[in-house]
Design an enzyme around this catalytic site. Structure first.
Site, mmCIF file in Angstrom:
data_model
loop_
_atom_site.group_PDB
_atom_site.id
_atom_site.type_symbol
_atom_site.label_atom_id
_atom_site.label_comp_id
_atom_site.label_asym_id
_atom_site.label_seq_id
_atom_site.Cartn_x
_atom_site.Cartn_y
_atom_site.Cartn_z
ATOM 1 N N GLU A 205 -47.842 -31.821 9.436
ATOM 2 C CA GLU A 205 -48.520 -31.028 8.405
ATOM 3 C C GLU A 205 -48.192 -29.566 8.564
ATOM 4 O OE1 GLU A 205 -51.763 -28.682 6.404
ATOM 5 O OE2 GLU A 205 -51.186 -28.645 8.496
ATOM 6 N N GLU A 206 -48.193 -29.104 9.815
ATOM 7 C CA GLU A 206 -48.104 -27.661 10.082
ATOM 8 C C GLU A 206 -46.749 -27.055 9.721
ATOM 9 O OE1 GLU A 206 -50.642 -26.046 10.524
ATOM 10 O OE2 GLU A 206 -52.140 -27.251 11.583
#
Lengths: 344, 339
Positions: A205-206
């Protein structure tokens, strides 16, 4: 059953920067074994189908990401220190002067992120925190050969930060973004669901909402609920709307961030649900940040999506801070919202 | 006692300048376990050995550490702080801290996350720092008062080889070396008497060493502190090197005779050492001890340290051990300097 806070503590003790989520995945797989039909996709997403008491014609997916922000080793300097680059968004001040662990080939190595002593800097240099790519990780090696026997470029570097409770009900740790979401999902799987539900524990996600894009493609949901941690700036000197959202004021349901305009009906339903459950609920007063909803809501032909987030101070640092009551209320909101979505 | 154990015990207590009683008591406890007698006083903790009719050598290692002090509590329960000693403010954002209020409290230094940061490359001004203790204004004022001290935690941790990191290695590393040196001197016939002082308030100007030197009126003084070990970007002439032994000071403010003698002692015994040139004052307790009463011949014998004045200070265990050996040997050779 493990309480959500204890579950979170366990999850935050694991290391898993984006692209290296193995420890977290193994733990989650062991926790849901026998409680769900589980597959691991090519990216490393955990996709779990949990059978409910009833079956609905709506397919609902709940998603949280397993990865955390950290660093990757990029180069070994002649003096035995390591150069690093951030994985995910990290402010230089959150990195400088902190303890880290480097996952080397022979095992984990302790290190510290440092630079020149402040005494030896010019007054202009003292005013600037170095760029992360100019910082060095000191692992105690004195030469590149010594360092190369322990670590290599590409090795993952994680913050060291003991999870702890402090003050009146506050919790501090690294990786609360988004192990808190993972903890809530594990708790719901333990407790069981009314209707058949898909749970996805996603990767990367990051670095740009990548795992969730593939998980949503695979699950092909009609509706998705993303569980996240979001920036709370309820710290001085911020006032009013610049606080964005506040701890102890309940889970955050967003109408819009930089990646998503959320489904209006789900947004309203979430607030209605919170009201009926008599739990606090808030929205963000700043259109900032983004989360896996950004990838999920545009999956295939489109997915109606909501996000339930925990207000979190000092996001993307080794000391993320949330409040226990928000964690518990986010769980209550999710569980009740889910049933309303199915019953509607 | 192993030096690592001494260091571990010394760094597990907190003692910000002016609030270093716990650290001085810990030094006394370690010395008592080793069979030494100590006395607590205004200046810190003092341990005397040898025949007190002989000339006196004072060995100073400050026992305080850098940290912060609470200056104000906001209505919403955040603490504002001032610095005790020259804290490096670049490391402050998002650190876990301990606040010594009516109860010992945990907290976090507030920081701005990247999603909202305007310019994250600016060093924060200490006046803009807030500490989050997770309490309402009312509760915070019950438990915390202005003047309470605050430290950033980092328990002693081994890095590769003989390196260790911890908070407060400035100057618990020096204090560990002095304690180990006393252990080496035990039972030996020495030509002088010794008063080892684990002194208070060095980081805020050297009050403990100043008062101890006046009280003890020594003939000679050895000051053991930490000093800069080079990292990338440092000038080699301004720094020592990690793992290359204690740094013997040469400075117009020190006794050249004592510095030369320390170098000769190290050479004679094969103890690794480095020369640290300081063109004015030393920035250590030697500055105040050297001009106590009618003046004291003083030398600095320092432990190389990286990342000074941050919670991730780093030293080499071999350097502490060799510093202890050199201090003990310098005491044994000090007779000639006392005439």
């Amino acid at each position: 059953m493990i309480c959500v806070t204890d579950e979170l503590e366990k999850l935050c003790s694991l290391d898993g920067i984006s692209g290296d989520e193995g420890q977290v995945r193994e733990y989650i797989l062991s926790r849901i074994e026998g409680k769900a039909q589980v597959t691991v996709d090519p990216l490393g997403n955990v996709i779990a189908f949990v059978k409910g008491k009833k079956t609905s014609d709506k397919r609902v997916m709940i998603s949280a990401h397993m990865d955390e922000v950290g660093f990757v080793t990029t180069y070994i300097n002649d003096d035995g220190t390591l150069k690093i680059a951030p994985v995910g968004g990290i402010e230089p001040g959150a990195a400088f002067g902190k303890r880290v662990k480097v996952y080397g080939k022979g095992g984990c190595v302790n290190g510290v992120i440092g630079g020149r002593a402040i005494h030896n800097l010019s007054s202009a240099q003292r005013k600037e925190i170095p760029e992360i790519t100019s910082m060095c990780v000191d692992i105690g090696a004195d030469s590149s050969d010594e360092a190369k026997s322990l670590v290599s470029p590409g090795d993952s570097v994680c913050f060291v930060s003991q999870f702890c409770a402090f003050g009146d009900g506050f919790l501090k740790g690294k990786a609360i973004d988004d192990r808190a979401g993972c903890a809530i999902m594990l708790h719901l799987i333990d407790e069981g669901v009314e209707y058949d539900t898909w749970f996805t524990f996603v990767v990367q996600e990051e670095i740009g909402l990548r795992g969730s894009a593939c998980a949503a493609y695979t699950v092909e949901p009609d509706i998705a609920i993303v569980l996240e941690s979001t920036t709370a700036a309820d710290i001085p000197p911020a006032q009013g709307d610049s606080q964005v959202c506040r701890l102890q004021k309940g889970p955050v349901v967003s109408f819009m961030d930089r990646r998503t305009i959320y489904d209006k009906e789900l947004y309203r339903l979430a607030f209605e649900t919170a009201k009926d459950c008599m739990i606090p609920c808030q929205t963000k007063s700043l259109i900032a940040g983004g989360n896996d909803a950004g990838a999920i809501h545009v999956s295939r032909g489109g997915v109606r999506t909501a996000a339930i987030s925990l207000p979190c101070r000092y996001l993307h640092s080794p000391s993320c801070v949330i409040h226990r009551s928000d964690l518990e209320n986010a769980y209550i909101l999710l569980k009740n919202l889910l049933n309303r979505i199915y019953d509607k | 006692m192993e030096i690592f154990e001494i260091l571990q015990r010394l760094t597990e207590v907190n003692g910000v300048a002016g609030d270093e009683r716990r650290a001085a008591e810990k030094a006394a406890e370690i010395l008592a376990d080793m069979g030494f007698q100590t006395e607590m006083c205004y200046s810190g903790c003092i341990c005397r050995i040898g025949n007190d009719e002989l000339p006196l050598v004072m060995i100073d290692a400050h026992i305080d550490e850098i940290g912060m002090t609470v200056t104000y509590i906001t209505d919403d329960g955040f603490l504002k702080i001032g610095e005790c000693g020259g804290l490096d403010p670049r490391v402050l954002p998002a650190q876990q801290v301990t606040v010594f209020g009516k109860e010992t409290l945990k907290g976090v230094v507030a920081s701005v996350p990247p999603h909202l940061a305007k310019d994250g490359s600016k060093t924060p001004d200490i006046k803009d720092i807030y500490i989050d203790v997770g309490l309402s204004g009312e509760r915070a004022r019950e438990l915390v008062s202005p003047g309470d001290t605050v430290v950033i935690e980092n328990p002693v941790t081994r890095l590769h080889g003989g390196r260790v990191t911890a908070k407060s290695l400035d100057n618990r590393a020096g204090a560990a070396a002095v304690i180990a040196a006393l252990g080496l001197l035990r039972g030996k016939e020495i030509p002088v008497s010794v008063a080892a002082v684990f002194s208070a308030k060095e980081e805020t100007g050297g009050a403990g060493a100043r008062t101890a030197a006046y009280t003890l009126a020594p003939h000679l003084a050895i000051v053991t502190d930490v000093s800069f070990a080079a990292v990338a970007g440092d000038r080699p002439e301004e720094c020592g090197k990690m793992g290359k032994g204690p740094m013997i000071g040469f400075s117009p403010s020190l006794s050249r005779e004592f510095s030369d003698s320390a170098v000769n002692t190290a050479k004679r015994l094969g103890i690794p050492f480095q020369i640290e040139v300081m063109p004015g004052r030393t920035g250590t307790n030697a500055d105040v001890i050297g001009i106590s009463r009618r003046g004291v011949k003083t030398v600095t014998i320092s432990v190389p340290i990286k990342h000074m004045h941050t919670p991730i200070e780093t030293v080499d265990m071999a350097d502490i051990e060799n510093t202890a050996r050199l201090i003990a040997a310098a005491v044994e050779s000090a007779g000639d300097l006392c005439d």
